[in-house]
Design a protein around this motif. Sequence first.
Motif, PDB file in Angstrom:
ATOM      1  N   LYS A 181       0.859  -1.237  -0.016  1.00  0.00           N
ATOM      2  CA  LYS A 181       0.185   0.162   0.012  1.00  0.00           C
ATOM      3  C   LYS A 181       0.880   1.384   0.048  1.00  0.00           C
ATOM      4  O   LYS A 181       1.636   1.514   0.987  1.00  0.00           O
ATOM      5  CB  LYS A 181      -0.845  -0.053   1.235  1.00  0.00           C
ATOM      6  N   CYS A 197     -12.409   8.952  -4.584  1.00  0.00           N
ATOM      7  CA  CYS A 197     -12.567   7.600  -3.942  1.00  0.00           C
ATOM      8  C   CYS A 197     -13.555   7.632  -2.835  1.00  0.00           C
ATOM      9  O   CYS A 197     -14.556   6.651  -2.592  1.00  0.00           O
ATOM     10  CB  CYS A 197     -11.123   6.901  -3.411  1.00  0.00           C
ATOM     11  N   LYS A 226     -16.144   4.691  -0.986  1.00  0.00           N
ATOM     12  CA  LYS A 226     -15.216   3.299  -0.612  1.00  0.00           C
ATOM     13  C   LYS A 226     -14.681   4.025   0.764  1.00  0.00           C
ATOM     14  O   LYS A 226     -14.541   5.203   1.146  1.00  0.00           O
ATOM     15  CB  LYS A 226     -14.165   3.676  -1.754  1.00  0.00           C
ATOM     16  N   ASP A 227     -13.931   2.928   1.371  1.00  0.00           N
ATOM     17  CA  ASP A 227     -13.152   3.134   2.618  1.00  0.00           C
ATOM     18  C   ASP A 227     -11.987   3.922   2.333  1.00  0.00           C
ATOM     19  O   ASP A 227     -11.166   3.346   1.529  1.00  0.00           O
ATOM     20  CB  ASP A 227     -12.937   1.826   3.143  1.00  0.00           C
ATOM     21  N   LYS A 273      -8.828   1.461   3.754  1.00  0.00           N
ATOM     22  CA  LYS A 273      -8.542   0.265   3.158  1.00  0.00           C
ATOM     23  C   LYS A 273      -8.994   0.268   1.536  1.00  0.00           C
ATOM     24  O   LYS A 273      -8.505  -1.013   1.280  1.00  0.00           O
ATOM     25  CB  LYS A 273      -9.903  -0.665   3.702  1.00  0.00           C
ATOM     26  N   GLU A 274      -9.330   1.467   0.942  1.00  0.00           N
ATOM     27  CA  GLU A 274      -9.464   1.191  -0.468  1.00  0.00           C
ATOM     28  C   GLU A 274      -8.997   2.417  -1.117  1.00  0.00           C
ATOM     29  O   GLU A 274      -8.296   2.221  -2.414  1.00  0.00           O
ATOM     30  CB  GLU A 274     -10.994   1.182  -0.719  1.00  0.00           C
ATOM     31  N   CYS A 275      -9.276   3.557  -0.543  1.00  0.00           N
ATOM     32  CA  CYS A 275      -8.778   4.812  -1.167  1.00  0.00           C
ATOM     33  C   CYS A 275      -7.109   5.132  -1.001  1.00  0.00           C
ATOM     34  O   CYS A 275      -6.937   6.155  -0.449  1.00  0.00           O
ATOM     35  CB  CYS A 275      -9.355   5.858  -0.572  1.00  0.00           C
ATOM     36  N   THR A 285      -3.485   0.302  -7.801  1.00  0.00           N
ATOM     37  CA  THR A 285      -4.979   0.620  -7.932  1.00  0.00           C
ATOM     38  C   THR A 285      -5.495   2.164  -7.989  1.00  0.00           C
ATOM     39  O   THR A 285      -6.386   2.601  -8.456  1.00  0.00           O
ATOM     40  CB  THR A 285      -5.792   0.302  -6.767  1.00  0.00           C
ATOM     41  N   PHE A 289      -8.888   3.383  -6.858  1.00  0.00           N
ATOM     42  CA  PHE A 289      -9.713   3.153  -7.935  1.00  0.00           C
ATOM     43  C   PHE A 289      -9.692   4.109  -9.029  1.00  0.00           C
ATOM     44  O   PHE A 289     -10.732   4.341  -9.809  1.00  0.00           O
ATOM     45  CB  PHE A 289     -11.397   3.347  -7.459  1.00  0.00           C
ATOM     46  N   ASP A 335     -10.236  -2.495  -7.684  1.00  0.00           N
ATOM     47  CA  ASP A 335     -10.624  -2.707  -6.396  1.00  0.00           C
ATOM     48  C   ASP A 335      -9.421  -3.446  -5.455  1.00  0.00           C
ATOM     49  O   ASP A 335      -8.964  -4.508  -6.104  1.00  0.00           O
ATOM     50  CB  ASP A 335     -11.874  -3.391  -6.305  1.00  0.00           C
ATOM     51  N   LYS A 368      -9.058  -5.569  -3.417  1.00  0.00           N
ATOM     52  CA  LYS A 368      -9.723  -6.689  -2.746  1.00  0.00           C
ATOM     53  C   LYS A 368      -9.320  -7.830  -3.964  1.00  0.00           C
ATOM     54  O   LYS A 368      -9.525  -9.030  -3.548  1.00  0.00           O
ATOM     55  CB  LYS A 368     -11.175  -6.842  -2.228  1.00  0.00           C
TER      56      LYS A 368
END
Length: 772
Positions: free
Chosen positions: A74, A103, A108-109, A112-114, A134, A137, A173, A175
């Motif tokens: 990350k 994001c 989105k979280d 955990k995602e952005c 990523t 996104f 994503d 995930k």
Amino acid sequence: MGSFTGIAFLFLGVSITTRVSCQNVKNNVPRLKLSYKEMLDSNNLITFNGMANSSSYHTFVLDEERGRLYVGSKDHIFSFNLANIKEFQKIVWPVTNTRRDECKWAGKDIVKECANFIKVLKAYNHTHLYACGTGAFHPVCTYVDVGRYPEQDNVFKLEDSHFENGRGKSPYDPKLLTASLLIDGELYSGTAADFMGRDFAIFRTLGNHHPIRTEQHDSRWLNDPRFVGAYLVPESDNPEDDKVYFFFRENAIDGEHTGKATHARIGQLCKNDFGGHRSLVNKWTTFLKARLICSVPGPNGIDTHFDELQDVYLMNSKDLKNPVVYAVFTTSSNVFKGSAVCMYSLSDVRRVFLGPYAHRDGPNYQWVPYQGRVPYPRPGTCPSKTFGGFDSTKDLPDDVIMFARSHPAMYNAVFPINNRPIIIKTDVDYQFTQIVVDRVEAEDGQYDVMFIGTDMGRVLKVVSVPKETWHDLEEVLLEEMTVFKEPTAISAMEISTKQQLYIGSSVGVSQLPIHRCDVYGKACAECCLARDPYCAWDGFSCSRYFPTAKRRTRRQDIRNGDPLTHCSDLQHHDDPHSQNLEEKIIYGVENSSTFLECSSKSQRALVYWQFQKPNEEKKEEMKVDDRSIKTDHGLLLRTLKKKDSGIYYCNAVEHGFMQTLLKVTLEIIDTEHLDELLHKEDDVDPHKHKEPSNSMSPTQKVWYRDFMQLINHPNLNTMDEFCEQVWKRDRKQRRQKNANAQVSTNKWKHLQENKKGRNRRTHEFERAPRSV
């Protein structure tokens, strides 16, 4: 806590059948189970515990020429030293605040995602890596400069002036899984190509050719897949026949299975596929897929299937065209949870791709083998001089292209070697996630040693050993090692030629040597029983086995693990009464209980207790009854009797051999003697006030505490050690008492002096003349 160093080899003549049947129950457990602390204490584990602002250390690239392990995570790319991962460089590659806000606004979280999760990291050329993330996104790619001469340049930087759109290369994503391969400047990726994660495809991008992909929104091609691996395998000596194989799992196609089910797949496509001319333009024309079966045959033809493909590893042999495929599976069943490893031959894969295509027909529109005419050249064949006169897929006839479009799946499935898994685990608290394999040359042949990662942060070291033939394999689970402090799923693994294993997870990276022969012990039998292809007894210790070494004294038996045959000439060094045998003296009180602690280093061994009465030579096997209980950690004697005094031998039974671990001499103190000791102080001072019978005097409490300490601390080897502790405590108490007495005396004298002073001052005041 026992040691294998004092070893006596004996054939077991008592209850051997019972113990052998119990031994079979233990064959499925790891022989050695090492905790995270034990791994650290033995200097067999190096860990990088991650950074506070990063996570997800999932994407690995091993560069042995430079001695580096590149890891994408990350917002970071790391370059670790292969010799010691605690030495590293890092590149920070976050997303902009604008991208992060977009994001977040999309729901989105933000944690955990952005962020920019690195999903693609490949060696591009001698000086650069190609990396994609990523991008909160919004997938983005660029190049990483690693320098031409790493020892001199020490270069590790991002080419931030050349960012590219990452669509079709990295998922949006974090995930979602991605499988990718970079060949001749072209990137093959199995990924999702949209924000919602619905448009899955196998892409080829970069290079000089137009991007190409699988057919869009056609469940016959791909049906919600999850990609786990991609490999290039030559088909013949002609490079034009090279094929790229993708491994993935996906939902079963409608009609293939009643209800929702997951199928494991292998897909193939030709490296020189450039799409069709009028149909399948910029789409693969050679894509085919087949199902991978990993199941346990059951009664009435009902198989137990492991369909959730998690990871694959291709083990190359001398024939590069026929590697062995190792695949890790879990089950999607609601009835039970389990994992399995299956082996596949690529020749079997090719045979299935040359078989019948899957075709829908009949009143129920079910899947059947296609019986009609197959156009020429056969769909799935690479255009080359080997199998025909076509120079390019754009020259293929229209009927070939149309057939390929409507028949991407094969009817027959690929079954594993021997038609069953080589490893099955259904009774454990973990599931398999990753696998790497090392081919090892041993004294009696080649063995493939598997290192299997789990979702609980453990690594299993397993070797498959032939029983009667090489087609009947026995799973030998050598070690179970915890490689992360907290339970976490292992998500990446690489093995180097420098005999090191590298493991990635969401919390960090760990490194360990793939062989640690010293952990097995210091005797020939221990080395032989370990059955580790990396290790052999060299006449002095259990050490690394080298096929080229010419030592006559080395011992190794991977196939049978028979120490009697291979170490019989060394028995005179292993006298159970030698100074290396651990011996203890333990004291117990009559009618109380005591615990004789002893456990085998090997979990495969059964602990077997023998009892020898004082002044007798005969040893008897300890029987389990109401007074004696055998546990995994020792022997509990619940109610001690005088007849329990004697010598107890703790033995390990493994592969039909008994090995003495520990000799314990148990002395029983009878209650009359104990009563005398408890009332000793009262007998010395008969004028002392006696307390009621239902309570203990302070002296009694001291003696009682001493005896409880004696009983509860079997680590004291002799009575002398115990007495020494008591005497030291008594001396300390006497010194403290004297010091306190001296302090009291000094204090009394000081008070007296003060009193005298006050009296003297008062007297002088009274005698002083009064002023007028």
